[in-house]
Design an enzyme around this catalytic site. Structure first.
Site, PDB file in Angstrom:
ATOM      1  CE  LYS A  83      -2.318   1.770   3.580  1.00  8.93           C
ATOM      2  NZ  LYS A  83      -1.731   2.901   3.644  1.00  8.93           N
ATOM      3  CE  LYS A 140      -6.540   7.317   4.496  1.00  8.48           C
ATOM      4  NZ  LYS A 140      -5.065   6.516   4.371  1.00  8.48           N
ATOM      5  CB  THR A 167     -11.865  15.533  -9.104  1.00  8.34           C
ATOM      6  OG1 THR A 167     -12.383  17.316  -9.474  1.00  8.34           O
ATOM      7  CG2 THR A 167     -10.406  16.027  -8.382  1.00  8.34           C
ATOM      8  N   PRO A 198      -6.181  -2.412   9.206  1.00 12.78           N
ATOM      9  CG  PRO A 198      -6.928   0.630   8.704  1.00 12.78           C
ATOM     10  CD  PRO A 198      -7.308  -0.694   8.555  1.00 12.78           C
ATOM     11  N   GLY A 250       0.123  -3.388  16.158  1.00 17.10           N
ATOM     12  CA  GLY A 250       1.310  -3.129  16.573  1.00 17.10           C
ATOM     13  C   GLY A 250       1.568  -1.740  16.712  1.00 17.10           C
ATOM     14  N   GLY A 262       2.217  -1.822   9.008  1.00 18.80           N
ATOM     15  CA  GLY A 262       3.212  -0.219   8.212  1.00 18.80           C
ATOM     16  C   GLY A 262       4.822   0.094   9.627  1.00 18.80           C
TER      17      GLY A 262
HETATM   18  O1  O7M Z   1       0.643   0.223  11.049  1.00 18.38           O
HETATM   19  P1  O7M Z   1       1.386   1.457  10.812  1.00 18.38           P
HETATM   20  O2  O7M Z   1       0.039   1.889  12.062  1.00 18.38           O
HETATM   21  O3  O7M Z   1       2.126   2.181  10.880  1.00 18.38           O
HETATM   22  O4  O7M Z   1       0.000   1.959   9.389  1.00 18.38           O
HETATM   23  C1  O7M Z   1      -1.022   1.837   8.782  1.00 18.38           C
HETATM   24  C2  O7M Z   1      -0.753   2.522   7.540  1.00 18.38           C
HETATM   25  O5  O7M Z   1      -2.359   2.437   7.369  1.00 18.38           O
HETATM   26  C3  O7M Z   1      -1.048   4.273   7.352  1.00 18.38           C
HETATM   27  O6  O7M Z   1      -0.397   3.989   6.160  1.00 18.38           O
HETATM   28  C4  O7M Z   1      -2.192   4.498   7.443  1.00 18.38           C
HETATM   29  O7  O7M Z   1      -2.365   5.698   6.983  1.00 18.38           O
HETATM   30  C5  O7M Z   1      -3.125   3.561   7.228  1.00 18.38           C
HETATM   31  N1  O7M Z   1      -4.786   3.327   8.493  1.00 18.38           N
HETATM   32  C6  O7M Z   1      -4.656   3.780   8.954  1.00 18.38           C
HETATM   33  O8  O7M Z   1      -3.922   3.638   9.981  1.00 18.38           O
HETATM   34  N2  O7M Z   1      -5.885   3.641   9.930  1.00 18.38           N
HETATM   35  C7  O7M Z   1      -7.233   3.960   8.530  1.00 18.38           C
HETATM   36  O9  O7M Z   1      -8.512   3.823   9.788  1.00 18.38           O
HETATM   37  C8  O7M Z   1      -6.971   3.423   7.741  1.00 18.38           C
HETATM   38  C9  O7M Z   1      -5.852   3.918   7.437  1.00 18.38           C
HETATM   39  C10 O7M Z   1      -6.092   3.314   5.786  1.00 18.38           C
HETATM   40  O10 O7M Z   1      -5.424   2.442   5.462  1.00 18.38           O
HETATM   41  O11 O7M Z   1      -6.425   3.831   5.327  1.00 18.38           O
HETATM   42  C11 O7M Z   1      -7.401   3.082   4.216  1.00 18.38           C
END
Ligand code: O7M
Length: 216
Positions: free
Chosen positions: A34, A62, A69, A167, A170, A190
């Protein structure tokens, strides 16, 4: 999306060389990468094209604008060989439908309730509506918070067989096993991976945890 491991890497790394090295290190352990704005803004959209050679690339843009658009944004992502695009639902059903139409054979995932504490202020109040909208608009699935497994369970009841990507495990405090037991199809991770000294070992650890987690 083919989920062999049930793990997607959130590659929120702005340094392009580091991003490439993490992507290469974990490629055998994850079902996809992602990419979000930190990497796109530093590396450009070409990084999507490049990672597409490694497998599934999910563009976490997002997208949340008027339908025209949204369409233009998703068309660019698909032209860059994205396999999936993430959009917000709060812009309305016509905006989400524009994403789905522009995506063609690529997947669209719709954000429901955000995983951080602030996600409860507004998004949580509409999460069920957003999930219903995702189904009606023909999205491949939704994004739901691993930090609140009870919410994943509730949203599973709405989306049926559509995919739930979770997501928040961790670094944000959620647990892989809880998210999977609640009905998530896969987790998005992530920092636990890309900040680890050995990202491949960190990813392997999560895959092991996923293997021993009860499926939905
Ligand atoms: O494991 P992390 O916390 O370092 O990363 C989490 C990833 O998931 C990070 O790229 C966020 O932008 C995404 N994310 C969330 O953490 N919470 C959400 O509610 C939604 C997302 C996401 O992927 O939305 C599409």
């Amino acid at each position: 999306m083919r989920l062999r491991h049930r793990l997607l890497l959130a590659l929120d790394v702005s340094n392009v060389e580091r991003a490439r090295s993490v992507a290469q290190a974990v490629r055998g352990q994850v079902d996809g990468i992602k990419v979000n704005w930190p990497l796109i803004l530093s590396a450009g959209l070409g990084i999507v094209r490049e990672f597409a050679d490694l497998g599934y690339v999910l563009c976490d843009f997002k997208v949340a604008d008027i339908p025209n658009t949204n369409r233009l944004i998703v068309e660019e992502a698909v032209r860059a060989r994205a396999s999936g695009v993430i959009c917000h639902a709060f812009a309305g059903e016509d905006s989400v439908r524009a994403c789905v139409e522009a995506a063609g054979s690529a997947d669209v995932f719709v954000v429901t309730e955000l995983s951080h504490p602030g996600g409860q202020e507004y998004t949580a109040k509409f999460a069920e509506d957003f999930a219903r909208l995702a189904v009606r608009a023909g999205a491949a699935g939704i994004i739901a918070p691993a930090t609140r497994p009870d919410r994943i369970r509730a949203l599973r009841g709405i989306v049926g067989a559509r995919l739930i990507l979770a997501p928040g495990v961790g670094a944000q405090g959620g647990k892989v096993s809880d998210a999977i037991a609640a009905g998530a199809d896969a987790v998005i991770v992530g920092r636990t991976i890309y900040e680890a000294k050995d990202p491949a070992a960190a990813a392997r650890g999560i895959v092991d945890e996923l293997r021993s987690s009860a499926p939905k």
